[in-house]
Design an enzyme around this catalytic site. Structure first.
Site, PDB file in Angstrom:
ATOM      1  N   ILE A  64      -1.455   6.324   8.443  1.00 24.89           N
ATOM      2  CA  ILE A  64      -2.276   5.008   8.794  1.00 24.89           C
ATOM      3  C   ILE A  64      -1.981   3.963   7.707  1.00 24.89           C
ATOM      4  CG2 ILE A  64      -4.733   4.372   9.123  1.00 24.89           C
ATOM      5  CD1 ILE A  64      -5.517   7.071   9.771  1.00 24.89           C
ATOM      6  N   PRO A  65      -0.995   3.243   7.979  1.00 22.44           N
ATOM      7  CA  PRO A  65      -0.619   2.141   7.300  1.00 22.44           C
ATOM      8  C   PRO A  65      -1.711   1.065   7.572  1.00 22.44           C
ATOM      9  CG  PRO A  65       1.272   2.840   8.447  1.00 22.44           C
ATOM     10  CD  PRO A  65       0.035   3.346   9.164  1.00 22.44           C
ATOM     11  N   HIS A  66      -2.260   0.367   6.345  1.00 25.38           N
ATOM     12  CA  HIS A  66      -3.141  -0.635   6.325  1.00 25.38           C
ATOM     13  C   HIS A  66      -2.694  -1.468   4.878  1.00 25.38           C
ATOM     14  CE1 HIS A  66      -4.942   2.666   4.121  1.00 25.38           C
ATOM     15  NE2 HIS A  66      -5.360   2.083   3.271  1.00 25.38           N
ATOM     16  N   GLY A  67      -3.390  -2.587   4.574  1.00 28.48           N
ATOM     17  CA  GLY A  67      -3.097  -3.660   3.715  1.00 28.48           C
ATOM     18  C   GLY A  67      -3.910  -3.083   2.418  1.00 28.48           C
ATOM     19  N   ARG A 107       1.058  -1.159  -0.062  1.00 28.02           N
ATOM     20  CA  ARG A 107       0.191   0.040  -0.032  1.00 28.02           C
ATOM     21  C   ARG A 107       0.917   1.165  -0.065  1.00 28.02           C
ATOM     22  NH1 ARG A 107      -5.057   1.329  -1.060  1.00 28.02           N
ATOM     23  NH2 ARG A 107      -5.712  -0.376   0.230  1.00 28.02           N
TER      24      ARG A 107
END
Length: 146
Positions: A62-65, A48
């Protein structure tokens, strides 16, 4: 606030500055350690970041997959890493609060909404940046934009 999704075990304070990939791995590993995701989800978080930065402004990332990695989410969870000296997310963007998210269904959206409302104000981000306890972080987020 749903304590299954965000609680004191999901927060790390005073993390020394590191690369954005190390920061993403840190919050990804915390999601894994606390039973929210399978280890493979962390690769999705890094992908991402390669596609588009997860830095959202005001010192927050805001890291997310990516969507192909949603299958590795076991249950919804939110983890927070506090970096008093920041993490360079590129283009002059420094994140002081890195929030890792694993969202399954809609159950995490209420907390995510509180985080967004809280972090829209720089003074709240400053409070999160300077918070000395994990409970203080939770209380700041619970107040939202009050």
């Amino acid at each position: 606030m749903n304590r299954e999704i965000l609680n004191e075990n999901n927060i790390v304070l005073n993390v020394p500055s590191e690369s954005k990939i190390q920061a993403i791995e840190r919050v990804g590993n915390l999601l894994f350690k606390n039973g929210y995701v399978e280890k493979e989800y962390i690769e999705g978080m890094k992908k991402r970041e390669e596609d588009v930065t997860t830095y959202i402004g005001n010192g927050i990332a805001i890291p997310h997959g990516v969507s192909g990695y949603v299958k590795y989410i076991k249950k919804s969870g939110i983890v927070i890493a506090q970096y008093p000296k920041g993490v360079d997310f590129g283009d002059g963007n420094i994140a002081y609060i890195v929030i890792g998210i694993a969202g399954k269904g809609d159950e995490h959206l209420e907390i995510l909404s509180k985080i967004a409302l809280t972090c829209q104000y720089e003074e709240n981000v400053e409070k999160l940046k300077k918070a000395r306890t994990k409970q203080e972080i939770i209380e700041i987020l619970q107040k939202g934009d009050e």
